[in-house]
Design a protein around this motif. Structure first.
Motif, PDB file in Angstrom:
ATOM      1  N   PHE A   1       0.852  -1.181   0.000  1.00 39.42           N
ATOM      2  CA  PHE A   1       0.000   0.000   0.000  1.00 39.42           C
ATOM      3  C   PHE A   1       0.889   1.233   0.000  1.00 39.42           C
ATOM      4  O   PHE A   1       1.759   1.378   0.860  1.00 39.42           O
ATOM      5  N   LEU A   2       0.686   2.092  -0.974  1.00 35.67           N
ATOM      6  CA  LEU A   2       1.402   3.369  -1.054  1.00 35.67           C
ATOM      7  C   LEU A   2       0.548   4.391  -0.311  1.00 35.67           C
ATOM      8  O   LEU A   2      -0.508   4.803  -0.787  1.00 35.67           O
ATOM      9  N   ASP A   3       0.990   4.743   0.898  1.00 36.25           N
ATOM     10  CA  ASP A   3       0.221   5.665   1.729  1.00 36.25           C
ATOM     11  C   ASP A   3       0.362   7.111   1.280  1.00 36.25           C
ATOM     12  O   ASP A   3      -0.617   7.842   1.223  1.00 36.25           O
ATOM     13  N   ASP A   4       1.580   7.529   1.025  1.00 38.99           N
ATOM     14  CA  ASP A   4       1.857   8.945   0.755  1.00 38.99           C
ATOM     15  C   ASP A   4       2.813   9.060  -0.424  1.00 38.99           C
ATOM     16  O   ASP A   4       3.829   8.361  -0.477  1.00 38.99           O
ATOM     17  N   LEU A   5       2.496   9.953  -1.340  1.00 39.19           N
ATOM     18  CA  LEU A   5       3.385  10.288  -2.457  1.00 39.19           C
ATOM     19  C   LEU A   5       3.331  11.798  -2.622  1.00 39.19           C
ATOM     20  O   LEU A   5       2.239  12.363  -2.774  1.00 39.19           O
ATOM     21  N   PHE A   6       4.492  12.427  -2.572  1.00 39.76           N
ATOM     22  CA  PHE A   6       4.519  13.885  -2.685  1.00 39.76           C
ATOM     23  C   PHE A   6       5.790  14.317  -3.395  1.00 39.76           C
ATOM     24  O   PHE A   6       6.871  13.788  -3.128  1.00 39.76           O
ATOM     25  N   VAL A   7       5.640  15.292  -4.283  1.00 36.64           N
ATOM     26  CA  VAL A   7       6.772  15.921  -4.959  1.00 36.64           C
ATOM     27  C   VAL A   7       6.695  17.411  -4.696  1.00 36.64           C
ATOM     28  O   VAL A   7       5.638  18.026  -4.837  1.00 36.64           O
ATOM     29  N   ASP A   8       7.820  17.977  -4.288  1.00 37.63           N
ATOM     30  CA  ASP A   8       7.907  19.422  -4.048  1.00 37.63           C
ATOM     31  C   ASP A   8       7.403  20.161  -5.289  1.00 37.63           C
ATOM     32  O   ASP A   8       7.774  19.807  -6.416  1.00 37.63           O
ATOM     33  N   PRO A   9       6.557  21.164  -5.109  1.00 34.45           N
ATOM     34  CA  PRO A   9       6.037  21.899  -6.273  1.00 34.45           C
ATOM     35  C   PRO A   9       7.130  22.407  -7.213  1.00 34.45           C
ATOM     36  O   PRO A   9       6.926  22.447  -8.422  1.00 34.45           O
ATOM     37  N   SER A  10       8.289  22.751  -6.679  1.00 26.58           N
ATOM     38  CA  SER A  10       9.378  23.254  -7.533  1.00 26.58           C
ATOM     39  C   SER A  10       9.977  22.158  -8.411  1.00 26.58           C
ATOM     40  O   SER A  10      10.692  22.459  -9.370  1.00 26.58           O
ATOM     41  N   ALA A  11       9.673  20.891  -8.104  1.00 25.18           N
ATOM     42  CA  ALA A  11      10.226  19.771  -8.870  1.00 25.18           C
ATOM     43  C   ALA A  11       9.157  19.044  -9.688  1.00 25.18           C
ATOM     44  O   ALA A  11       9.438  18.010 -10.290  1.00 25.18           O
ATOM     45  N   ARG A  12       7.950  19.584  -9.730  1.00 27.94           N
ATOM     46  CA  ARG A  12       6.898  18.952 -10.519  1.00 27.94           C
ATOM     47  C   ARG A  12       7.315  18.981 -11.990  1.00 27.94           C
ATOM     48  O   ARG A  12       7.874  19.959 -12.476  1.00 27.94           O
ATOM     49  N   GLY A  13       7.066  17.900 -12.681  1.00 31.04           N
ATOM     50  CA  GLY A  13       7.465  17.792 -14.081  1.00 31.04           C
ATOM     51  C   GLY A  13       8.873  17.248 -14.257  1.00 31.04           C
ATOM     52  O   GLY A  13       9.321  17.043 -15.385  1.00 31.04           O
ATOM     53  N   SER A  14       9.559  16.979 -13.154  1.00 30.87           N
ATOM     54  CA  SER A  14      10.941  16.477 -13.216  1.00 30.87           C
ATOM     55  C   SER A  14      11.004  14.969 -13.404  1.00 30.87           C
ATOM     56  O   SER A  14      12.075  14.415 -13.631  1.00 30.87           O
ATOM     57  N   GLY A  15       9.863  14.305 -13.264  1.00 29.89           N
ATOM     58  CA  GLY A  15       9.845  12.852 -13.314  1.00 29.89           C
ATOM     59  C   GLY A  15       9.960  12.209 -11.951  1.00 29.89           C
ATOM     60  O   GLY A  15       9.992  10.983 -11.832  1.00 29.89           O
ATOM     61  N   ALA A  16      10.017  13.015 -10.895  1.00 34.53           N
ATOM     62  CA  ALA A  16      10.205  12.482  -9.541  1.00 34.53           C
ATOM     63  C   ALA A  16       9.071  11.542  -9.139  1.00 34.53           C
ATOM     64  O   ALA A  16       9.320  10.491  -8.535  1.00 34.53           O
ATOM     65  N   ALA A  17       7.838  11.886  -9.454  1.00 36.47           N
ATOM     66  CA  ALA A  17       6.715  11.014  -9.082  1.00 36.47           C
ATOM     67  C   ALA A  17       6.848   9.654  -9.761  1.00 36.47           C
ATOM     68  O   ALA A  17       6.687   8.612  -9.121  1.00 36.47           O
TER      69      ALA A  17
END
Length: 126
Positions: A83-99
């Motif tokens: 179960f993946l409880d939490d997934l978060f990417v810093d707004p400044s890194a959105r679009g970086s592929g981090a998710a």
């Protein structure tokens, strides 16, 4: 944007993890106290607790995302799922592929452990 990679959370990541986790709580409009973060932090580093964490770091080593996950029993199929409880990417890194990097890392962990499924629930508008 710098290349992003996933790795397990380390004890020396506390400040960056708190920044990211506070951002996650704010996104979901959850009032999260320092004591609550202390509890989750202790779970992650307790080998007897199921909660684990991966983080996404850019090529400079700056943490830009987090994923908290855990196994769960599936009695009907006599298997274990994730179960993946939490997934978060810093707004400044959105679009970086981090998710995607974090999702791939959790999926790889699930395959390694033989999980039969990985579940994740997110906000309807996310």
């Amino acid at each position: 944007m710098n290349a992003v990679s996933a790795r397990p959370l380390r004890v020396d990541d506390r400040v960056d993890w708190e920044r990211l986790y506070a951002g996650y709580a704010a996104f979901y409009r959850v009032d999260q106290t320092a004591a609550m973060r202390d509890t989750v932090w202790s779970w992650i580093f307790d080998p007897h607790h199921e909660t684990e964490a991966l983080v996404a770091a850019d090529s400079n080593g700056r943490l830009v995302g987090l994923a908290h996950f855990r196994p769960f029993a599936r009695p009907l199929s006599a298997t274990t799922g994730g179960f993946l409880d939490d997934l978060f990417v810093d707004p400044s890194a959105r679009g970086s592929g981090a998710a995607g990097v974090l999702l791939d890392a959790v999926a790889a962990e699930g395959r390694k452990r033989g999980w039969s499924v990985i579940r994740w629930i997110t906000a309807e508008d996310n």
